[in-house]
Design an enzyme around this catalytic site. Structure first.
Site: not given
Length: 134
Positions: A47, A58
Site C-alpha cells: 500500500e 497478484e
C-alpha cells in the site's frame, strides 16, 4: 492440472501474505505464481498513502516473473482473508488474462488445506485479450 501442487502454492502465498505492507487497510494478501518454466514467484500487496500507487499481491508476483523473462502463467494461488475466500480485483484479473490462457489454474483459499480451484474464464468471462487488438 494434476502436475500442479496446489498446497505448495498456497503455502507460498501464505508466506508472502505475511510480508504485506498494509498500514492503511490492514488487509494482507499473498500470491504465488507458477510460470510455464516451472519457476514460482511470490508477491504481497504493497500500500501507499497515495492509494492509486498501491499494488496488489497478484500483480507484484506476476510483474516479478515477467521482469525475469517469464511470459506464461500456468497457475496462481492467492490468499487474503483467513476467514473467507478472497478473489482477485478486476485489474489483477485483466493482468492474469494477459499472461495466462484458459488452461491457467486459479487457486483461491484461506489455508494450505482450505481452498477452491477455478479458472480465469470463470473469473473473467468475455475478457479483453491481446487477440482483440487489431
Amino acid at each position: 492440472m494434476s502436475d500442479i501442487d496446489h498446497k505448495n502454492l498456497m503455502k507460498i502465498a501464505l508466506e508472502y501474505r505475511e510480508r504485506a505492507y498494509v498500514p492503511y487497510s490492514k488487509f494482507k494478501v499473498g500470491a504465488a505464481v507458477l510460470f510455464e518454466s516451472g519457476k514460482i514467484y511470490g508477491g504481497c500487496n504493497v500500500e501507499n498513502a497515495s492509494f492509486g500507487a498501491t499494488n496488489c499481491a497478484e500483480r507484484t508476483a506476476i510483474f516479478k516473473g515477467v521482469s525475469e523473462g517469464e511470459t506464461k502463467i500456468k497457475a496462481i494461488a492467492e490468499v487474503g482473508s483467513l476467514e473467507e475466500i478472497t478473489y482477485p480485483c478486476g485489474i489483477c484479473r485483466q493482468v492474469l488474462c494477459e499472461f495466462g490462457d484458459e488452461d491457467m489454474v486459479v487457486i483461491l483459499g484461506k489455508s494450505e488445506d482450505d481452498y477452491i480451484v477455478t479458472d480465469i474464464k470463470s473469473l473473467m468471462p468475455g475478457a479483453f485479450r491481446k487477440e482483440n487488438i487489431r
